[in-house]
Design an enzyme around this catalytic site. Structure first.
Site, PDB file in Angstrom:
ATOM      1  N   SER A 118       5.924   3.439  -0.181  1.00 43.56           N
ATOM      2  CA  SER A 118       4.723   3.846   0.261  1.00 43.56           C
ATOM      3  C   SER A 118       4.218   5.070  -0.640  1.00 43.56           C
ATOM      4  O   SER A 118       4.744   6.095  -0.895  1.00 43.56           O
ATOM      5  CB  SER A 118       4.665   4.236   1.809  1.00 43.56           C
ATOM      6  OG  SER A 118       5.192   3.202   2.474  1.00 43.56           O
ATOM      7  N   HIS A 123      -7.415   8.948  -8.874  1.00 45.57           N
ATOM      8  CA  HIS A 123      -7.828   9.478 -10.075  1.00 45.57           C
ATOM      9  C   HIS A 123      -9.168   9.595 -10.209  1.00 45.57           C
ATOM     10  O   HIS A 123      -9.538   8.501  -9.967  1.00 45.57           O
ATOM     11  CB  HIS A 123      -7.042   8.560 -11.215  1.00 45.57           C
ATOM     12  CG  HIS A 123      -5.622   8.351 -11.009  1.00 45.57           C
ATOM     13  ND1 HIS A 123      -4.687   8.990 -11.612  1.00 45.57           N
ATOM     14  CD2 HIS A 123      -4.885   7.073 -10.650  1.00 45.57           C
ATOM     15  CE1 HIS A 123      -3.264   8.566 -11.385  1.00 45.57           C
ATOM     16  NE2 HIS A 123      -3.473   7.453 -10.838  1.00 45.57           N
ATOM     17  N   CYS A 146       4.478   0.222   3.449  1.00 43.69           N
ATOM     18  CA  CYS A 146       5.302  -0.674   3.764  1.00 43.69           C
ATOM     19  C   CYS A 146       5.768  -0.307   5.265  1.00 43.69           C
ATOM     20  O   CYS A 146       6.096   0.702   5.640  1.00 43.69           O
ATOM     21  CB  CYS A 146       6.469  -0.725   2.797  1.00 43.69           C
ATOM     22  SG  CYS A 146       7.390  -2.119   2.666  1.00 43.69           S
TER      23      CYS A 146
END
Length: 270
Positions: A118, A123, A146
């Site tokens: 996970s 960005h 997850c």
């Protein structure tokens, strides 16, 4: 928004499903002079620097019920920033004695955490057109989990943090998990559109298009802000300072830029 799950499953082992929520957020503006364009990029760089982005991702981690394992952040020269947060569904226990975790020692039993692939990343990409005066700011965000935790819980918070003119949102569930009888489950909650999880007041503000592949658990929603007030798109210049012909030309340029990003293709000038 509530995440509607299937009836609680008795699983074999742990939940292996990977759920990824991805965004491309765009802010568009018109900066008339090179000085204005440079000032816009500096403003965006300060507004969305690595420190603030870290605070946003930390809040996302808490919101989805995860725990932070590690944070890496970086501001770039001349512009842009990145932050990556490794997270886990399980609680990170502190080392006995001094109360400090010791993740640097892989053999240490002082830290108990389930690292389940996970992570959360962001960005940023501020840029400007050297001739047309159009400047854009793009933020790419991925929330990948997850287990039982769901990135959809952070959907509305992230949309509000960036107040985007355009948002391209993807949600995908990968892999499978098994119940105790060995039956595979390829998704553990009900969804037919990302729009189901967006607040009604936000949906009212945007024109939206869905492209979904239900059999592959792939969901795609594009959002374009409906309201257009030229004053909201001018940086360093007020609408009252422009001639009528300039206003029309700038408005056409901005709308074409937004339409090209939204539809993903270049539009010829009229």
């Amino acid at each position: 928004m509530e995440i509607k799950s299937f009836k609680k499953l008795k699983l074999y082992g742990f939940n292996n499903l990977t759920k990824t929520l991805s965004f491309n957020m765009y802010d568009i503006c018109y900066a008339k002079s090179p000085e204005h364009r440079q000032a816009y990029i500096e403003y965006i760089d300060e507004e969305y620097n690595a420190e603030r982005l870290t605070r946003i991702l930390t809040e996302v981690t808490h919101m989805i019920g995860a725990n932070i394992l590690n944070i890496a952040k970086q501001d770039y020269d001349p512009q842009g920033a990145s932050v990556t947060v490794l997270i886990s569904e399980g609680k990170v226990e502190e080392a006995e004695g001094n109360g400090e975790a010791a993740p640097e020692d892989p053999k240490s039993e002082a830290v108990v955490a389930h690292l389940d692939k996970s992570h959360i990343t962001v960005h940023t990409y501020p840029e400007s057109h050297p001739e047309a005066g159009i400047s854009t700011f793009r933020a790419d965000i991925d929330v990948s989990t997850c287990g039982e935790i769901s990135p959809l819980k952070a959907l509305n918070y992230l949309l509000s943090c960036f107040s985007a003119d355009i948002a391209i949102v993807d949600y995908r569930v990968r892999g499978f998990t098994r119940d105790v009888n060995g039956k595979k489950y390829y998704i553990d909650h009900k969804i037919n559109s990302i729009q189901n999880y967006i607040k009604p007041e936000t949906r009212e503000q945007y024109q939206m298009i869905d492209v979904n592949v239900y059999q592959e658990n792939i969901f795609h929603t594009k959002m374009l802000l409906k309201e257009f007030d030229l004053d909201n798109y001018l940086f360093g210049t007020a609408k009252s300072e422009l001639l009528p012909g300039e206003k029309k030309k700038i408005k056409q340029s901005l709308k074409r830029e937004m339409a090209e990003i939204f539809y993903g293709r270049n539009i010829p000038k009229v």
